[in-house]
Design a protein around this motif. Sequence first.
Motif, PDB file in Angstrom:
ATOM      1  N   ALA A 151       0.835  -1.207   0.000  1.00  0.00           N
ATOM      2  CA  ALA A 151       0.000   0.000   0.000  1.00  0.00           C
ATOM      3  C   ALA A 151       0.871   1.259   0.000  1.00  0.00           C
ATOM      4  N   ILE A 152       0.314   2.345  -0.504  1.00  0.00           N
ATOM      5  CA  ILE A 152       0.990   3.648  -0.456  1.00  0.00           C
ATOM      6  C   ILE A 152       0.026   4.678   0.114  1.00  0.00           C
ATOM      7  N   ASP A 153       0.577   5.829   0.494  1.00  0.00           N
ATOM      8  CA  ASP A 153      -0.259   6.863   1.103  1.00  0.00           C
ATOM      9  C   ASP A 153      -1.297   7.418   0.143  1.00  0.00           C
ATOM     10  N   MET A 154      -0.880   7.804  -1.055  1.00  0.00           N
ATOM     11  CA  MET A 154      -1.801   8.381  -2.034  1.00  0.00           C
ATOM     12  C   MET A 154      -1.051   8.618  -3.332  1.00  0.00           C
ATOM     13  N   PRO A 155      -1.771   8.770  -4.457  1.00  0.00           N
ATOM     14  CA  PRO A 155      -1.100   9.216  -5.680  1.00  0.00           C
ATOM     15  C   PRO A 155      -0.643  10.656  -5.471  1.00  0.00           C
ATOM     16  N   ALA A 156       0.553  10.956  -5.854  1.00  0.00           N
ATOM     17  CA  ALA A 156       1.068  12.315  -5.633  1.00  0.00           C
ATOM     18  C   ALA A 156       2.005  12.703  -6.762  1.00  0.00           C
ATOM     19  N   GLY A 157       2.083  13.985  -7.003  1.00  0.00           N
ATOM     20  CA  GLY A 157       2.979  14.497  -8.031  1.00  0.00           C
ATOM     21  C   GLY A 157       3.616  15.783  -7.549  1.00  0.00           C
ATOM     22  N   PRO A 158       4.041  16.632  -8.467  1.00  0.00           N
ATOM     23  CA  PRO A 158       4.687  17.892  -8.086  1.00  0.00           C
ATOM     24  C   PRO A 158       3.766  18.774  -7.250  1.00  0.00           C
ATOM     25  N   SER A 159       4.367  19.576  -6.374  1.00  0.00           N
ATOM     26  CA  SER A 159       3.606  20.441  -5.474  1.00  0.00           C
ATOM     27  C   SER A 159       2.915  21.565  -6.236  1.00  0.00           C
ATOM     28  N   GLU A 160       1.807  22.063  -5.660  1.00  0.00           N
ATOM     29  CA  GLU A 160       1.028  23.107  -6.343  1.00  0.00           C
ATOM     30  C   GLU A 160       0.259  23.947  -5.330  1.00  0.00           C
ATOM     31  N   VAL A 161      -0.036  25.183  -5.726  1.00  0.00           N
ATOM     32  CA  VAL A 161      -0.863  26.061  -4.906  1.00  0.00           C
ATOM     33  C   VAL A 161      -1.767  26.872  -5.820  1.00  0.00           C
ATOM     34  N   ALA A 162      -2.977  27.143  -5.347  1.00  0.00           N
ATOM     35  CA  ALA A 162      -3.887  28.053  -6.033  1.00  0.00           C
ATOM     36  C   ALA A 162      -4.264  29.145  -5.044  1.00  0.00           C
ATOM     37  N   VAL A 163      -4.348  30.365  -5.539  1.00  0.00           N
ATOM     38  CA  VAL A 163      -4.672  31.509  -4.679  1.00  0.00           C
ATOM     39  C   VAL A 163      -5.840  32.287  -5.281  1.00  0.00           C
ATOM     40  N   TYR A 164      -6.843  32.570  -4.435  1.00  0.00           N
ATOM     41  CA  TYR A 164      -7.877  33.521  -4.818  1.00  0.00           C
ATOM     42  C   TYR A 164      -7.546  34.842  -4.139  1.00  0.00           C
ATOM     43  N   ALA A 165      -7.460  35.919  -4.933  1.00  0.00           N
ATOM     44  CA  ALA A 165      -7.119  37.231  -4.382  1.00  0.00           C
ATOM     45  C   ALA A 165      -8.053  38.292  -4.953  1.00  0.00           C
ATOM     46  N   ASP A 166      -8.694  39.068  -4.061  1.00  0.00           N
ATOM     47  CA  ASP A 166      -9.558  40.154  -4.533  1.00  0.00           C
ATOM     48  C   ASP A 166      -8.910  41.504  -4.207  1.00  0.00           C
ATOM     49  N   ASP A 167      -9.695  42.561  -4.250  1.00  0.00           N
ATOM     50  CA  ASP A 167      -9.155  43.906  -4.052  1.00  0.00           C
ATOM     51  C   ASP A 167      -8.561  44.113  -2.663  1.00  0.00           C
ATOM     52  N   SER A 168      -8.956  43.296  -1.708  1.00  0.00           N
ATOM     53  CA  SER A 168      -8.438  43.465  -0.350  1.00  0.00           C
ATOM     54  C   SER A 168      -7.089  42.754  -0.147  1.00  0.00           C
ATOM     55  N   ALA A 169      -6.650  41.993  -1.129  1.00  0.00           N
ATOM     56  CA  ALA A 169      -5.414  41.217  -0.996  1.00  0.00           C
ATOM     57  C   ALA A 169      -4.185  42.118  -1.045  1.00  0.00           C
ATOM     58  N   HIS A 170      -3.123  41.693  -0.377  1.00  0.00           N
ATOM     59  CA  HIS A 170      -1.832  42.376  -0.429  1.00  0.00           C
ATOM     60  C   HIS A 170      -1.007  41.697  -1.525  1.00  0.00           C
TER      61      HIS A 170
ATOM     62  N   GLU B 171     -12.788  23.098  -9.611  1.00  0.00           N
ATOM     63  CA  GLU B 171     -12.518  22.214 -10.752  1.00  0.00           C
ATOM     64  C   GLU B 171     -11.031  21.848 -10.793  1.00  0.00           C
ATOM     65  N   TYR B 172     -10.181  22.795 -10.488  1.00  0.00           N
ATOM     66  CA  TYR B 172      -8.737  22.548 -10.486  1.00  0.00           C
ATOM     67  C   TYR B 172      -8.340  21.604  -9.349  1.00  0.00           C
ATOM     68  N   ALA B 173      -9.009  21.678  -8.212  1.00  0.00           N
ATOM     69  CA  ALA B 173      -8.767  20.810  -7.044  1.00  0.00           C
ATOM     70  C   ALA B 173      -7.304  20.875  -6.598  1.00  0.00           C
ATOM     71  N   PRO B 174      -6.867  22.032  -6.086  1.00  0.00           N
ATOM     72  CA  PRO B 174      -5.457  22.198  -5.758  1.00  0.00           C
ATOM     73  C   PRO B 174      -5.021  21.464  -4.495  1.00  0.00           C
ATOM     74  N   GLU B 175      -3.751  21.179  -4.426  1.00  0.00           N
ATOM     75  CA  GLU B 175      -3.154  20.631  -3.210  1.00  0.00           C
ATOM     76  C   GLU B 175      -3.310  21.637  -2.071  1.00  0.00           C
ATOM     77  N   HIS B 176      -2.924  22.882  -2.326  1.00  0.00           N
ATOM     78  CA  HIS B 176      -3.068  23.971  -1.354  1.00  0.00           C
ATOM     79  C   HIS B 176      -3.948  25.055  -1.972  1.00  0.00           C
ATOM     80  N   LEU B 177      -4.881  25.585  -1.196  1.00  0.00           N
ATOM     81  CA  LEU B 177      -5.730  26.691  -1.654  1.00  0.00           C
ATOM     82  C   LEU B 177      -5.667  27.813  -0.641  1.00  0.00           C
ATOM     83  N   ILE B 178      -5.261  29.003  -1.090  1.00  0.00           N
ATOM     84  CA  ILE B 178      -5.187  30.176  -0.227  1.00  0.00           C
ATOM     85  C   ILE B 178      -6.294  31.148  -0.632  1.00  0.00           C
TER      86      ILE B 178
END
Length: 429
Positions: free
Chosen positions: A230-249, A323-330
């Motif tokens: 058994a293995i922990d999970m299918p995994a590949g390269p790291s990824e992040v998705a960010v949602y940023a609106d007018d209040s974002a720095h 739809e993208y289903a990111p590893e990390h979502l900010i």
Amino acid sequence: MQLIDISSYDTLSPAQRREWLSRPVLDTTALEQKVADILSAVKRGGDTAVKAFSLQFDKVSPEHLEVGNEEMEAAVGAVGEELQLAIRQALRHIQTFHNIQRQPVEAVETMPGVQCWRKSVAIEKVGLYIPGGTAPLFSTLLMLGIPAKLAGCREIVLCSPPDPQGRLHPAILYAAKLVGVTKIYKAGGVQAIAAMAYGTETIPAVYKIFGPGNQYVTCAKQLIQKDGVAIDMPAGPSEVAVYADDSAHPGFVAADLLSQAEHGPDSQVVLACPSRQVAERVLEAVQQQVIRLPRAEVATKALAFSRAFITRDAKQAMEILNEYAPEHLILACDNAAELAEKVVNAGSVFIGHFSPESAGDYASGTNHVLPTNGYARAYSGVSLDSFVKKITFQQLTQEGIRGIGPAVIQMAEAEGLRAHADAVRVRVS
């Protein structure tokens, strides 16, 4: 020069949208054959094969694969006091978060005389793979070793590639001692996965293998499943998705994007903004910050696979990100907590302007071993549950078998399974 492609989502054709939401694709046909050959060689050749591949790929062949007590103590002494304090603080937070995941055994009586319950039982032997090289991920050892220990795994085996001097990074050994790893071996890449899957004269075989790695390690983990490991999970390269609106720095968001881009040239970052002006400010900040990074070349290559979407509003942005289903979502916005309720596909979510993904990578307490490549649509990240099996139990009294028996007999007969029906009939007649 624009490092990240930017486009209004509404102007993209359906085909372009699929392309923009896809990950970098590698031709794995030749890769799988190479990996399969190494797995087979280690299965046949044991320690000798592991050392030969170590010399071929890591340019070093340790005389002894296992890390001894003397080497361990020397490495622990080489870790600076400030780093030791930081690692211990992270350890406490990760322990706290994972400890609450324990589930008590609760029995339920489904009818008089029929009692059922489920119990978590630790996987006896687990293997942890921790990459070394340019980024020795001792933080990942905390993320895997802590829940393994809390779960009660009897054997926790660690494999990590040695440096050119044939040693493991001191921080990896320090973390291994803290979390209670039982055996440590100097072996990396596919040969390490093979050794833990099949066992060698020195390295014991385990029942489940955890940990990230490059495309070769990922492929090896997928192939050993065919042999029942058994293995922990299918995994590949790291990824992040960010949602940023007018209040974002913009500077905060740029730093978040680069924190993933520096992982490797095949990493990917995605930005979704309802404002083109905000997106352009973020991308400008990315250009300013990337040149200051020691791993600027790696990050720049990753940015070539990355995308910035201009959306109509927050609703469309969340549809795209789910739809993208990111590893990390900010969620870099003032109403982040509200938007977080709309997340259905993500490995881990970081809410608000002061929740960088780096916090989760190291010390907030959540686990950073997460599904990538869109697998967050169906897979969870590593947790205490990853290191246990859930075994169900049931106990029927004479009253119970008489009460449930007629239903079982009827159903078994309807399926044409007479022996099933008879196993009940002999008890109730």
